[in-house]
Scaffold this motif. Sequence first.
Motif, PDB file in Angstrom:
ATOM      1  N   GLU A  39     -49.193  42.409  16.489  1.00  0.00           N
ATOM      2  CA  GLU A  39     -48.334  42.830  17.692  1.00  0.00           C
ATOM      3  C   GLU A  39     -48.774  42.403  18.757  1.00  0.00           C
ATOM      4  N   ILE A  40     -49.849  42.283  19.166  1.00  0.00           N
ATOM      5  CA  ILE A  40     -50.626  41.544  20.244  1.00  0.00           C
ATOM      6  C   ILE A  40     -49.820  39.986  20.534  1.00  0.00           C
ATOM      7  N   GLU A  41     -49.805  39.504  19.350  1.00  0.00           N
ATOM      8  CA  GLU A  41     -49.316  37.976  19.191  1.00  0.00           C
ATOM      9  C   GLU A  41     -47.871  38.078  19.668  1.00  0.00           C
ATOM     10  N   THR A  42     -47.043  39.220  19.075  1.00  0.00           N
ATOM     11  CA  THR A  42     -45.873  39.299  19.404  1.00  0.00           C
ATOM     12  C   THR A  42     -45.368  39.705  20.688  1.00  0.00           C
ATOM     13  N   MET A  43     -46.110  40.651  21.109  1.00  0.00           N
ATOM     14  CA  MET A  43     -45.588  41.118  22.531  1.00  0.00           C
ATOM     15  C   MET A  43     -46.088  40.153  23.550  1.00  0.00           C
ATOM     16  N   GLY A  44     -47.419  39.708  23.434  1.00  0.00           N
ATOM     17  CA  GLY A  44     -48.245  38.895  24.440  1.00  0.00           C
ATOM     18  C   GLY A  44     -47.725  37.433  24.528  1.00  0.00           C
ATOM     19  N   VAL A  45     -48.053  37.031  23.544  1.00  0.00           N
ATOM     20  CA  VAL A  45     -47.883  35.241  23.634  1.00  0.00           C
ATOM     21  C   VAL A  45     -46.465  34.840  23.525  1.00  0.00           C
ATOM     22  N   ARG A  46     -45.497  35.651  23.057  1.00  0.00           N
ATOM     23  CA  ARG A  46     -44.101  35.111  23.134  1.00  0.00           C
ATOM     24  C   ARG A  46     -43.595  35.895  24.224  1.00  0.00           C
ATOM     25  N   SER A  47     -44.141  36.704  25.338  1.00  0.00           N
ATOM     26  CA  SER A  47     -43.751  37.184  26.435  1.00  0.00           C
ATOM     27  C   SER A  47     -44.493  36.208  27.676  1.00  0.00           C
ATOM     28  N   GLY A  49     -43.873  33.327  28.745  1.00  0.00           N
ATOM     29  CA  GLY A  49     -43.028  32.658  29.499  1.00  0.00           C
ATOM     30  C   GLY A  49     -42.085  33.472  30.571  1.00  0.00           C
ATOM     31  N   VAL A  50     -41.578  34.648  30.040  1.00  0.00           N
ATOM     32  CA  VAL A  50     -41.083  35.693  30.813  1.00  0.00           C
ATOM     33  C   VAL A  50     -41.671  35.996  31.947  1.00  0.00           C
ATOM     34  N   ALA A  51     -42.906  36.589  31.815  1.00  0.00           N
ATOM     35  CA  ALA A  51     -44.102  36.973  32.815  1.00  0.00           C
ATOM     36  C   ALA A  51     -44.163  35.906  33.826  1.00  0.00           C
ATOM     37  N   ALA A  52     -44.385  34.730  33.180  1.00  0.00           N
ATOM     38  CA  ALA A  52     -45.134  33.597  34.236  1.00  0.00           C
ATOM     39  C   ALA A  52     -43.828  33.157  35.144  1.00  0.00           C
ATOM     40  N   THR A  53     -42.776  33.029  34.456  1.00  0.00           N
ATOM     41  CA  THR A  53     -41.567  32.629  35.343  1.00  0.00           C
ATOM     42  C   THR A  53     -41.188  33.508  36.444  1.00  0.00           C
ATOM     43  N   ALA A  54     -41.176  34.780  36.059  1.00  0.00           N
ATOM     44  CA  ALA A  54     -40.692  35.805  37.049  1.00  0.00           C
ATOM     45  C   ALA A  54     -41.801  36.003  38.195  1.00  0.00           C
ATOM     46  N   ALA A  55     -43.099  35.846  37.806  1.00  0.00           N
ATOM     47  CA  ALA A  55     -44.199  36.029  38.860  1.00  0.00           C
ATOM     48  C   ALA A  55     -44.284  34.787  39.766  1.00  0.00           C
ATOM     49  N   LEU A  95     -42.656  44.442  37.872  1.00  0.00           N
ATOM     50  CA  LEU A  95     -41.886  43.136  37.178  1.00  0.00           C
ATOM     51  C   LEU A  95     -42.315  42.918  35.430  1.00  0.00           C
ATOM     52  N   THR A  96     -43.526  42.932  35.320  1.00  0.00           N
ATOM     53  CA  THR A  96     -44.076  42.946  34.039  1.00  0.00           C
ATOM     54  C   THR A  96     -43.631  43.995  33.381  1.00  0.00           C
ATOM     55  N   ALA A  97     -43.536  45.239  33.794  1.00  0.00           N
ATOM     56  CA  ALA A  97     -43.063  46.184  32.783  1.00  0.00           C
ATOM     57  C   ALA A  97     -41.651  46.461  32.792  1.00  0.00           C
ATOM     58  N   ILE A  98     -40.847  45.666  33.715  1.00  0.00           N
ATOM     59  CA  ILE A  98     -39.324  45.781  33.483  1.00  0.00           C
ATOM     60  C   ILE A  98     -38.900  44.613  32.235  1.00  0.00           C
ATOM     61  N   LEU A  99     -39.487  43.420  32.855  1.00  0.00           N
ATOM     62  CA  LEU A  99     -38.987  42.385  31.950  1.00  0.00           C
ATOM     63  C   LEU A  99     -39.661  42.353  30.612  1.00  0.00           C
ATOM     64  N   PHE A 147     -50.135  44.599  28.167  1.00  0.00           N
ATOM     65  CA  PHE A 147     -49.332  44.868  29.451  1.00  0.00           C
ATOM     66  C   PHE A 147     -50.351  44.583  30.597  1.00  0.00           C
ATOM     67  N   PRO A 148     -51.602  45.029  30.678  1.00  0.00           N
ATOM     68  CA  PRO A 148     -52.543  44.840  31.534  1.00  0.00           C
ATOM     69  C   PRO A 148     -52.952  43.345  31.677  1.00  0.00           C
ATOM     70  N   LEU A 149     -53.212  42.570  30.465  1.00  0.00           N
ATOM     71  CA  LEU A 149     -53.338  41.132  30.521  1.00  0.00           C
ATOM     72  C   LEU A 149     -52.313  40.282  31.265  1.00  0.00           C
ATOM     73  N   LEU A 150     -50.923  40.753  30.919  1.00  0.00           N
ATOM     74  CA  LEU A 150     -49.792  39.969  31.280  1.00  0.00           C
ATOM     75  C   LEU A 150     -49.698  40.382  32.845  1.00  0.00           C
ATOM     76  N   THR A 151     -50.207  41.645  33.284  1.00  0.00           N
ATOM     77  CA  THR A 151     -49.974  42.025  34.842  1.00  0.00           C
ATOM     78  C   THR A 151     -51.175  40.998  35.442  1.00  0.00           C
ATOM     79  N   VAL A 152     -52.394  40.790  34.810  1.00  0.00           N
ATOM     80  CA  VAL A 152     -53.385  39.990  35.550  1.00  0.00           C
ATOM     81  C   VAL A 152     -52.622  38.454  35.541  1.00  0.00           C
ATOM     82  N   LEU A 153     -52.022  38.011  34.559  1.00  0.00           N
ATOM     83  CA  LEU A 153     -51.503  36.778  34.608  1.00  0.00           C
ATOM     84  C   LEU A 153     -50.457  36.679  35.696  1.00  0.00           C
ATOM     85  N   ALA A 154     -49.484  37.891  35.754  1.00  0.00           N
ATOM     86  CA  ALA A 154     -48.447  37.696  36.675  1.00  0.00           C
ATOM     87  C   ALA A 154     -48.968  37.629  38.274  1.00  0.00           C
TER      88      ALA A 154
END
Length: 259
Positions: A39-47, A49-55, A95-99, A147-154
Amino acid sequence: MDAYLRRTAMWYGGVGLLIGHGFRSLVLPPKYVSLVVREIETMGVRSLGVAATAAIFTGMVFALQSAVNLARFGAENYVGPVTALAILRELGPVLTAILVGGKVASGITAELGSMKVTEQIDALRTLGVNYVKRLIVPRVLAALVVFPLLTVLADVIGVLGGMVIMFFERGADMYAYWNVTTYWVVPRDFLTGVGKSFFFGAMSQRAVKNMQDDMQGLGPLRLKEVDEAQTKLVTLTKDLADKGEIILSKGNSEDELVY
């Protein structure tokens, strides 16, 4: 009014029951570690692009528009800390939470809804499998990690994006930009945003559970109803993120720095 209060009490009661059931399931065997990793791979790795582009585009646009307006007051040097504080404390986690939350939660709803349509969840119950531990707990744990890891990335990409656009469009000195930003931004600002992301991750999974509770009362489900629930979930995730941001921002309003 009574119906509204009843629905509100039932919602918060459902949150408490889900948290209690989740904590109880954590200590019970078996341990679905492989499912959490998946699930970490599904939620994180596949997201990513979305998080980075928006950020990156959020940071670039925010910095550029701030520079245009602050230049009127001779305060263009403060574009860096203004942009960084906005991204670290508010824009990054929200933005990470919404997208990402909308993308992830809608996918989970479609998956679990399809399992409900094909009676796979009923089969798990018949076999004596703890379906909450098997289906819900791994996703909640993965969300609390992702979510915290993607937030740090964003946060990182957004701040760097603002610095890059200021260098190319406004001719700002990147060394001075970074020095001013690090002078005014403290670690507490960064940790505030990361702390919010834990709450948003849990709420996105609670939204999924809400949809499952709603669908259980529909009887035999059709794919059309699953699609409707998936669309409704994106809106619910956004509403939860907005409400959570308001609540958490009120708690931090007294800690604002005085410049």
